[in-house]
Motif scaffolding. Structure first.
Motif, mmCIF file in Angstrom:
data_model
loop_
_atom_site.group_PDB
_atom_site.id
_atom_site.type_symbol
_atom_site.label_atom_id
_atom_site.label_comp_id
_atom_site.label_asym_id
_atom_site.label_seq_id
_atom_site.Cartn_x
_atom_site.Cartn_y
_atom_site.Cartn_z
ATOM 1 N N UNK A 38 41.402 42.438 34.913
ATOM 2 C CA UNK A 38 41.555 41.951 35.941
ATOM 3 C C UNK A 38 40.548 42.182 36.930
ATOM 4 N N UNK A 39 39.863 43.491 36.596
ATOM 5 C CA UNK A 39 38.537 43.785 37.443
ATOM 6 C C UNK A 39 37.414 42.723 37.092
ATOM 7 N N UNK A 40 37.538 42.418 35.601
ATOM 8 C CA UNK A 40 36.225 41.434 35.212
ATOM 9 C C UNK A 40 36.491 39.988 35.825
ATOM 10 N N UNK A 41 37.518 39.641 36.174
ATOM 11 C CA UNK A 41 38.024 38.547 36.715
ATOM 12 C C UNK A 41 37.578 38.413 38.141
ATOM 13 N N UNK A 42 37.710 39.394 38.895
ATOM 14 C CA UNK A 42 37.246 39.410 40.174
ATOM 15 C C UNK A 42 36.051 39.281 40.218
ATOM 16 N N UNK A 43 35.172 40.253 39.550
ATOM 17 C CA UNK A 43 33.543 40.094 39.544
ATOM 18 C C UNK A 43 33.040 38.764 39.261
ATOM 19 N N UNK A 44 33.845 38.173 38.284
ATOM 20 C CA UNK A 44 33.507 36.505 37.988
ATOM 21 C C UNK A 44 33.562 35.854 39.088
ATOM 22 N N UNK A 45 34.538 35.974 39.896
ATOM 23 C CA UNK A 45 35.034 35.136 41.221
ATOM 24 C C UNK A 45 33.764 35.382 42.287
ATOM 25 N N UNK A 46 33.237 36.531 41.880
ATOM 26 C CA UNK A 46 32.143 36.750 43.176
ATOM 27 C C UNK A 46 30.667 36.138 42.437
ATOM 28 N N UNK A 47 30.726 35.503 41.121
ATOM 29 C CA UNK A 47 29.504 35.181 40.591
ATOM 30 C C UNK A 47 28.641 35.961 40.274
ATOM 31 N N UNK A 48 29.100 37.442 39.724
ATOM 32 C CA UNK A 48 28.245 38.399 39.144
ATOM 33 C C UNK A 48 28.050 38.024 37.751
ATOM 34 N N UNK A 49 28.604 37.247 37.050
ATOM 35 C CA UNK A 49 28.335 36.900 35.774
ATOM 36 C C UNK A 49 29.515 36.338 34.936
#
Length: 291
Positions: free
Chosen positions: A218-229
């Protein structure tokens, strides 16, 4: 030596501390110490030795603690089998399930099952799939739901195959660029990690550029949504309203790279009506060809 003594010894064996064990069992420390001394008199042997950090079990104590655990297990199993000898679906159902399955799939399944069978009490243990297999081996759960392929010698049923995806906020037009793009890794079990690593090694001759390591999908998905990777995620964690771009992973011969979810259990568990009914219910929920 009776059931209370078995429970006390098992708790003390797990905690290795008289004060903590007494607190966990809601009894006083002097009462536990007294009963422990009585057991040592009964067996004519020293069960534990006190140390600065707690207690250590002697070789005789180890044997007695193992006996206590076995007796607790036998008594619990006997009670469960007696309660399930009739045709009513009631009693305790002990389930072990992988963390991701428990997060994304299991709540709705359990809600439907308990709504249909309100006299069933669910006891759930979650964790890495490897740990769930271990719980089933120790007979601490009636059945396990695990992700990935494990060597289980008794009953097993394939619940589903799911694809793995490269997931990003913006489209990745050329997969040849993937090694140079920032990748986010997340905590997962060894079977999924090995599957992804094997695919990467077959596809690229250089390591991925891992810029972040997080503990949860879930944390990974949130970071993806910000465009971090980007990340490589299993399909179970993805929903249509995530607004993320997905590319399905494929093998060299262009077949989807999939991960299996298995239901594993012991054949004798089917003697319990609540286990048998739940297994049939779960198959209907998750297995396409069972519908």
């Amino acid at each position: 030596m009776d059931e209370k003594d078995w429970i006390m010894l098992q708790c003390l064996y797990e905690e290795r501390n008289i004060t903590k064990a007494a607190e966990k069992l809601y009894i006083s420390q002097p009462a536990m110490t007294y009963r422990l001394k009585q057991l040592e008199k009964e067996f004519g042997a020293k069960i534990v030795a006190r140390g600065k950090k707690g207690v250590e079990f002697t070789s005789q104590g180890e044997y007695i603690a193992k006996y206590a655990r076995n007796m607790i297990l036998q008594l619990r199993n006997t009670k469960e089998y007696v309660r399930n000898m009739d045709e009513e679906v009631r009693g305790i159902l002990r389930i072990g399930a992988s963390s991701n399955f428990s997060r994304y799939e299991l709540p709705s399944i359990l809600h439907k099952f308990v709504s249909k069978y309100p006299d069933v009490e669910i006891q759930l243990r979650t964790g890495w799939s490897f740990d769930i297999v271990h719980l089933l081996q120790k007979e601490e759960v009636h059945l396990g739901i695990v992700r990935g392929n494990y060597a289980w010698q008794e009953e097993k049923h394939l619940l589903r195959e799911e694809s793995l995806y490269i997931v990003s906020k913006n489209p990745i037009n050329d997969l040849k660029e993937l090694p140079s793009l920032p990748r986010i890794n997340y905590g997962t079990d060894q079977t999924l990690k090995a599957l992804i690593d094997h695919w990467w090694q077959e596809t690229y001759d250089q390591s991925p550029t891992i810029t972040m390591e997080v503990d949860r999908i879930d944390t990974c998905k949130e970071l993806i949504l910000t465009g971090m990777g980007y990340a490589i995620l299993p399909g179970i964690s993805l929903k249509q309203n995530d607004h993320l771009h997905k590319i399905e992973l494929t093998t060299k011969d262009q077949k989807p790279l999939t991960r299996n979810t298995w239901l594993i259990y012991r054949e004798r568990s089917l003697e319990l009506s609540v286990v048998k009914v739940f297994i049939e219910f779960l198959k209907r929920c998750l297995t396409p060809f069972a519908l």
